[in-house]
Design a protein around this motif. Sequence first.
Motif, PDB file in Angstrom:
ATOM      1  N   SER A 224     -14.287  -0.988 -22.874  1.00 12.64           N
ATOM      2  CA  SER A 224     -15.410  -0.607 -22.021  1.00 12.64           C
ATOM      3  C   SER A 224     -16.139   0.604 -22.556  1.00 12.64           C
ATOM      4  N   MET A 225     -17.455   0.563 -22.477  1.00 13.54           N
ATOM      5  CA  MET A 225     -18.271   1.723 -22.830  1.00 13.54           C
ATOM      6  C   MET A 225     -18.346   2.652 -21.617  1.00 13.54           C
ATOM      7  N   ALA A 226     -18.225   3.954 -21.840  1.00 10.76           N
ATOM      8  CA  ALA A 226     -18.371   4.924 -20.750  1.00 10.76           C
ATOM      9  C   ALA A 226     -18.465   6.321 -21.331  1.00 10.76           C
ATOM     10  N   GLY A 227     -19.121   7.198 -20.592  1.00 15.90           N
ATOM     11  CA  GLY A 227     -19.206   8.594 -21.002  1.00 15.90           C
ATOM     12  C   GLY A 227     -19.115   9.493 -19.789  1.00 15.90           C
ATOM     13  N   ILE A 228     -19.005  10.788 -20.027  1.00 15.88           N
ATOM     14  CA  ILE A 228     -18.937  11.714 -18.887  1.00 15.88           C
ATOM     15  C   ILE A 228     -19.358  13.101 -19.343  1.00 15.88           C
ATOM     16  N   LEU A 229     -19.983  13.843 -18.437  1.00 18.05           N
ATOM     17  CA  LEU A 229     -20.172  15.273 -18.670  1.00 18.05           C
ATOM     18  C   LEU A 229     -19.411  16.017 -17.588  1.00 18.05           C
ATOM     19  N   VAL A 230     -18.735  17.090 -17.985  1.00 19.88           N
ATOM     20  CA  VAL A 230     -17.904  17.861 -17.062  1.00 19.88           C
ATOM     21  C   VAL A 230     -18.374  19.309 -17.088  1.00 19.88           C
ATOM     22  N   GLU A 231     -18.385  19.929 -15.927  1.00 16.79           N
ATOM     23  CA  GLU A 231     -18.882  21.307 -15.819  1.00 16.79           C
ATOM     24  C   GLU A 231     -17.701  22.270 -15.616  1.00 16.79           C
ATOM     25  N   GLY A 232     -17.727  23.385 -16.358  1.00 19.46           N
ATOM     26  CA  GLY A 232     -16.653  24.369 -16.221  1.00 19.46           C
ATOM     27  C   GLY A 232     -16.809  25.247 -14.989  1.00 19.46           C
ATOM     28  N   GLY A 233     -18.044  25.485 -14.571  1.00 25.19           N
ATOM     29  CA  GLY A 233     -18.288  26.252 -13.354  1.00 25.19           C
ATOM     30  C   GLY A 233     -18.319  27.753 -13.534  1.00 25.19           C
ATOM     31  N   ASN A 234     -18.228  28.203 -14.784  1.00 24.86           N
ATOM     32  CA  ASN A 234     -18.149  29.635 -15.029  1.00 24.86           C
ATOM     33  C   ASN A 234     -19.461  30.220 -15.525  1.00 24.86           C
ATOM     34  N   PHE A 235     -20.395  29.367 -15.912  1.00 24.30           N
ATOM     35  CA  PHE A 235     -21.624  29.875 -16.521  1.00 24.30           C
ATOM     36  C   PHE A 235     -22.581  30.367 -15.435  1.00 24.30           C
ATOM     37  N   ASP A 236     -23.107  31.586 -15.639  1.00 25.01           N
ATOM     38  CA  ASP A 236     -24.020  32.184 -14.659  1.00 25.01           C
ATOM     39  C   ASP A 236     -25.463  31.845 -15.046  1.00 25.01           C
ATOM     40  N   TRP A 237     -26.013  30.831 -14.389  1.00 22.77           N
ATOM     41  CA  TRP A 237     -27.377  30.388 -14.711  1.00 22.77           C
ATOM     42  C   TRP A 237     -28.403  31.430 -14.304  1.00 22.77           C
ATOM     43  N   MET A 238     -28.002  32.331 -13.385  1.00 24.63           N
ATOM     44  CA  MET A 238     -28.972  33.277 -12.838  1.00 24.63           C
ATOM     45  C   MET A 238     -29.028  34.589 -13.617  1.00 24.63           C
ATOM     46  N   GLN A 239     -28.234  34.705 -14.700  1.00 25.80           N
ATOM     47  CA  GLN A 239     -28.185  35.973 -15.434  1.00 25.80           C
ATOM     48  C   GLN A 239     -29.494  36.278 -16.167  1.00 25.80           C
ATOM     49  N   ASN A 240     -30.322  35.262 -16.412  1.00 27.94           N
ATOM     50  CA  ASN A 240     -31.581  35.495 -17.117  1.00 27.94           C
ATOM     51  C   ASN A 240     -32.603  34.477 -16.605  1.00 27.94           C
ATOM     52  N   ASP A 241     -33.789  34.480 -17.206  1.00 27.18           N
ATOM     53  CA  ASP A 241     -34.795  33.537 -16.700  1.00 27.18           C
ATOM     54  C   ASP A 241     -34.968  32.337 -17.624  1.00 27.18           C
ATOM     55  N   LYS A 242     -33.912  32.011 -18.358  1.00 25.18           N
ATOM     56  CA  LYS A 242     -33.994  30.898 -19.311  1.00 25.18           C
ATOM     57  C   LYS A 242     -33.926  29.521 -18.643  1.00 25.18           C
ATOM     58  N   PHE A 243     -33.401  29.450 -17.429  1.00 26.74           N
ATOM     59  CA  PHE A 243     -33.143  28.140 -16.826  1.00 26.74           C
ATOM     60  C   PHE A 243     -33.838  27.990 -15.469  1.00 26.74           C
ATOM     61  N   PRO A 244     -35.183  28.088 -15.481  1.00 24.51           N
ATOM     62  CA  PRO A 244     -35.900  28.120 -14.193  1.00 24.51           C
ATOM     63  C   PRO A 244     -35.669  26.882 -13.328  1.00 24.51           C
ATOM     64  N   THR A 245     -35.421  25.717 -13.942  1.00 29.73           N
ATOM     65  CA  THR A 245     -35.243  24.527 -13.099  1.00 29.73           C
ATOM     66  C   THR A 245     -33.868  24.514 -12.436  1.00 29.73           C
ATOM     67  N   MET A 246     -33.010  25.424 -12.854  1.00 32.34           N
ATOM     68  CA  MET A 246     -31.711  25.587 -12.185  1.00 32.34           C
ATOM     69  C   MET A 246     -31.771  26.691 -11.134  1.00 32.34           C
ATOM     70  N   THR A 247     -32.622  27.698 -11.360  1.00 30.89           N
ATOM     71  CA  THR A 247     -32.493  28.930 -10.584  1.00 30.89           C
ATOM     72  C   THR A 247     -33.635  29.210  -9.619  1.00 30.89           C
TER      73      THR A 247
END
Lengths: 443, 271
Positions: A224-247
């Motif tokens: 079977s074909m399958a993939g996955i992305l997993v998140e560590g939960g430790n990254f602070d997206w709000m530390q800078n303004d690089k990720f506006p669609t997240m923050t």
Amino acid sequence: MSDKKKEISPKTYKFDTLSLHAGYQPHKNAGSRQVPIYQTTSYLFDDVDHAAALFNLERGGHIYSRISNPTVGVLEERVASLEGGTAALATSSGMSAIFLTVMTLCEAGDHLVVSSQLYGGTVNLFRLTLPKFGITCTFVKPRDTEGFKKAIKKNTKGIFGELVGNPGNELMNMPDVAKIAHDAGIPLIVDATYQTPYLCKPFEHGADIVIHSLTKWMAGHGSSMAGILVEGGNFDWMQNDKFPTMTTPYEGYHGLSFAEEFGPTAFTMKARAEGMRDFGPCLSPQNAWNVLQGIETLSVRMKKHCSNAEEMVKYLLAHESVAWVSHPSVPDHPDHELAKKLLPNGRGSMIAFGIKGGKDAGVAFINNVKLASHLANVGDTRTLVIHPASGTHSQMDEATLKFAGLSHDMIRLSVGIEDIDDIKNDFEVGFRAARKPRLVSNQ
Amino acid sequence: MKFKVNGEDVYASTGGRPFDKNKPLIIFVHGSGLTHMTWVLQTRYFAFHGYSVLALDMPGHGLSGGKSLKSIEDMAEWIGKVIDSVGYKEASLVGHSQGCLVTIECTSRYPDKIKTLSLMGGAGAIPMNPELLSLAENNDPKAVDLMMDWAHGPAGHFGGHPVPGLYHINTGTMLAKSRTIQNTLGVDFRACDNYKNGFEAAKKIKCPTLSILATDDKMCPVKEGKKLAALIDGSQVDIIDNCGHMMLLEEADRVLKVLKKFITSNYPPKI
Ligand SMILES: Cc1ncc(COP(=O)(O)O)c(C=O)c1O
């Protein structure tokens, strides 16, 4: 509470237990011991209020199987639990997991720093396809740790790599590269397909997002074909303004700020709510179930994969027909020590070796082994072989092969879990043919 | 949104809707070492259904500034100031775990301000396991691992998150580790352990009160929750089977259903 002197320790379930149980409670599913296959496209709403609540992410639940499905959900939780991640999103293939990750992270005009030793399909995605979406990449050799730092630009939104590059078996120094990424305020994304969480948990070494082609060792059965992305939960997206669609309140999802609302699961929530909604590479419940069957035995299989691989390394090193062997367990492999540190449970089951006699010998070997399967996959429970110079990369000249880390004499071996003597006996047949390639028919 | 209390930045989630001063206010108060994110499966519903919502990050926690408050009494005072700072005269309170101690104390101090009180996994006192307390005060991540073990019932330990793809224990762990453990969990556990006024405060509460308890809650067992509820006049009790202390996530829908009925009937929304 208690004042007993005995040291207390958490009794949360451990790896082997999680690989069988995580993500699923039978009593909520008619007592069914096996995970049911929810073969459905859509889910009843209790009333209009419930429907609206699900669409607004006021409540959890399923709406439509492109976005989520209960069987797929079990797989997602199971892999998240094994990786030590907060959340996961399963996809129809490993490639779509990589694509969704990039599309969740980047916008047109953004840039990624990428290890140059990647699965060929991933190289194509980064080199040729993503530029069509305005996302560019700088490739850096996996051992060139400083190179990752130098390649970071103002618009760089992440670093991407595989821990052990294929086919050269070069290691990326994950802890050091993670530090470089974090100093620059960007996440490290690691494709850990070749390791599985049994061999390495990248979150423990600084990775922020882990990707698997579940098609490979995680499932094991090659069905079977399958993939996955997993998140560590430790990254602070709000530390800078690089990720506006997240923050910031994001028009793409009803003014939601994913980072504020969902914190350690923000990336997965966005990848699902936006990426899966708009691109749609969802995993079928049947394939999710197939992969779950494989994950149940992950530890047992990986142990055998690794012990067989180490046996094969010894066998190949001693063999008169073999010019060289590349595997991190070989003492003179340049990353031998780093591999010991990052892969304490085993160095994986991918071996590259050079066959004496060059291209013709390689062809003869491949055409004469019977047990080992000649095909374009890795991480099956069965032993797989391929000779890139005559097959997948036959159009390349010597120089181009070299750039891709390949050579005419290279055979790539994905060691299976058959009886080790049978694999060796099969290889003897191949080597015998390779020693006199012109005398042996190609059938 | 961000606002100031005692000169420090306070962060609160407004449940995904703009904060609207014309609507009745519900304030959510998280448990030890945690953040506003534990409430995501309740807050958004109320925000979309006629309420203004503030799921607070306590000082020194989550996205709020300042230092963690050292006593439950200080936290209760602070909640009173939050209500003033956002320009309200009254609010409904919802607390979880340590947040129950804080909201009980706050309700007893400000009977005119607090219109309803909802307690999740609450007790009149939360004495801490001394070893757990010491691990947290010494910044040992094992404190978080132990808390996650004890705080989750079967749903947490096996999985089956109401939001597809999320894994309870690891998500909780990351919330509890998002700031320095000794400055959040360490200070909070000590504050819980020191607090002795819960039962006295409960006796003074006159507003409608709801307690949601869970059969597999090891942090605040049903027995303790019932003891507290018995002291509060006319308080309602709802007990969830097969669920742990993190009921607001483990059984989010059930909690929302009970909470919705209780709050809307005692403190109606403005639609
Ligand atoms: C390391 C690695 N990543 C990603 C992929 C792509 O995965 P899939 O074939 O499941 O799309 C592969 C496939 O060979 C791979 O080897």
